[in-house]
Design an enzyme around this catalytic site. Structure first.
Site, mmCIF file in Angstrom:
data_model
loop_
_atom_site.group_PDB
_atom_site.id
_atom_site.type_symbol
_atom_site.label_atom_id
_atom_site.label_comp_id
_atom_site.label_asym_id
_atom_site.label_seq_id
_atom_site.Cartn_x
_atom_site.Cartn_y
_atom_site.Cartn_z
ATOM 1 N N LYS A 14 0.923 -1.392 -0.013
ATOM 2 C CA LYS A 14 0.016 -0.019 -0.080
ATOM 3 C C LYS A 14 0.881 1.167 0.078
ATOM 4 C CE LYS A 14 -2.443 -0.649 3.925
ATOM 5 N NZ LYS A 14 -1.874 -2.099 4.142
ATOM 6 N N ARG A 89 -9.605 1.684 8.926
ATOM 7 C CA ARG A 89 -9.197 0.140 9.213
ATOM 8 C C ARG A 89 -10.640 -0.580 9.784
ATOM 9 N NH1 ARG A 89 -3.470 0.589 8.660
ATOM 10 N NH2 ARG A 89 -2.421 -1.508 9.038
ATOM 11 N N ARG A 129 10.999 -7.283 4.796
ATOM 12 C CA ARG A 129 10.870 -5.888 4.566
ATOM 13 C C ARG A 129 11.849 -5.132 5.630
ATOM 14 N NH1 ARG A 129 4.883 -3.669 4.852
ATOM 15 N NH2 ARG A 129 4.907 -3.739 7.029
ATOM 16 N N ARG A 162 11.064 -3.059 10.929
ATOM 17 C CA ARG A 162 10.005 -2.487 11.532
ATOM 18 C C ARG A 162 9.890 -3.157 12.881
ATOM 19 N NH1 ARG A 162 5.005 -0.922 8.189
ATOM 20 N NH2 ARG A 162 3.871 -1.545 9.731
ATOM 21 N N ARG A 173 -1.762 -9.167 12.688
ATOM 22 C CA ARG A 173 -2.270 -7.990 11.927
ATOM 23 C C ARG A 173 -3.267 -8.559 10.882
ATOM 24 N NH1 ARG A 173 3.510 -5.822 11.102
ATOM 25 N NH2 ARG A 173 2.484 -4.582 9.508
#
Ligand code: AMP
Length: 220
Positions: A14, A89, A129, A162, A173
């Protein structure tokens, strides 16, 4: 004016696509995740409160998030449109957004695009990531590594994971996304402004599909 929402589970790309959309249409990009992360980095009260929720893979409470987005949207930079990445969300956030836009001069959302990627691909993607701890540029150990290992191509900052990118947090999540975020799709589908694209391994392929989907919605 173009008011766009980008949906998709964590790790579907995103952030990258929102940056593209912001450039294509000259509209401001609002990422709630980025706002929380910069508050955490700056050690603000908002950051301190948000960190516990984020590290557990849970949503930051609506009382905090909705006010934060409303105040951002009222800035002049978003007058001509915006791309929302990571908000709304859940249903209360979607309702609050509609209410805010209506009050702000009868505005509305024009397009909602969701990026679909299978869960197991998402887990592999997120585990690789990396993020520049200085400027926030994103990398991936396999698909998009920095030229010098561990160092940002753009600013030379340290490239790190992260804190919320551990496998247990990713799975949490994902379950939060399916339970709370996916149900808002119906709202936008009914309005005829929803479309879904596939998130490919090759970023340019996803960007092309995104551009085509938006051109169709905006009849370009
Ligand atoms: P993201 O960068 O969009 O994946 O967001 C990272 C984390 O920030 C999420 O897992 C949530 O804990 C928190 N967050 C981001 N956006 C929202 C939102 N709209 N509502 C509640 N929490 C959020």
């Amino acid at each position: 004016m173009k008011n766009i929402i980008l949906l998709g589970a964590p790790g579907t790309g995103k952030g990258t696509q929102a940056a593209n959309i912001s450039k294509w249409y000259g509209i401001g990009h609002i990422s709630t995740g980025d706002i929380f992360r910069s508050n955490i980095k700056a050690g603000t009260e908002l950051g301190l409160t948000a960190k516990a929720y984020i590290d557990a893979g849970h949503l930051v409470p609506d009382e905090i998030t909705i006010g934060m987005v409303k105040s951002k949207l009222s800035e002049p930079a978003y007058k001509e449109g915006f791309i929302l990445d990571g908000f709304p969300r859940n249903i209360p956030q979607a309702e609050a957004l509609d209410g805010y836009l209506l009050e702000a001069g009868g505005k509305r959302i024009h397009a909602v695009v969701s990026i679909f990627v299978p869960d197991e691909t998402i887990v592999l993607r997120i585990l690789g990531r990396r993020l520049c701890s200085n400027c926030g540029a994103s990398y991936h150990t396999v698909y998009n590594p920095p030229a010098k290992e561990g160092l940002c191509d753009a600013c030379g900052g340290k490239v790190v994971s992260r804190d919320d990118d551990s496998e247990a947090t990713i799975r949490e999540r994902l379950s939060v996304y399916y339970a709370q975020t996916e149900p808002i799709i119906e709202r936008y589908r009914k309005l005829g402004i929803f479309t879904q694209i596939t998130g490919h391994e090759i970023i340019d392929e996803t960007s092309d599909e995104m551009h085509e989907a938006l051109k169709k919605i905006f009849c370009e």
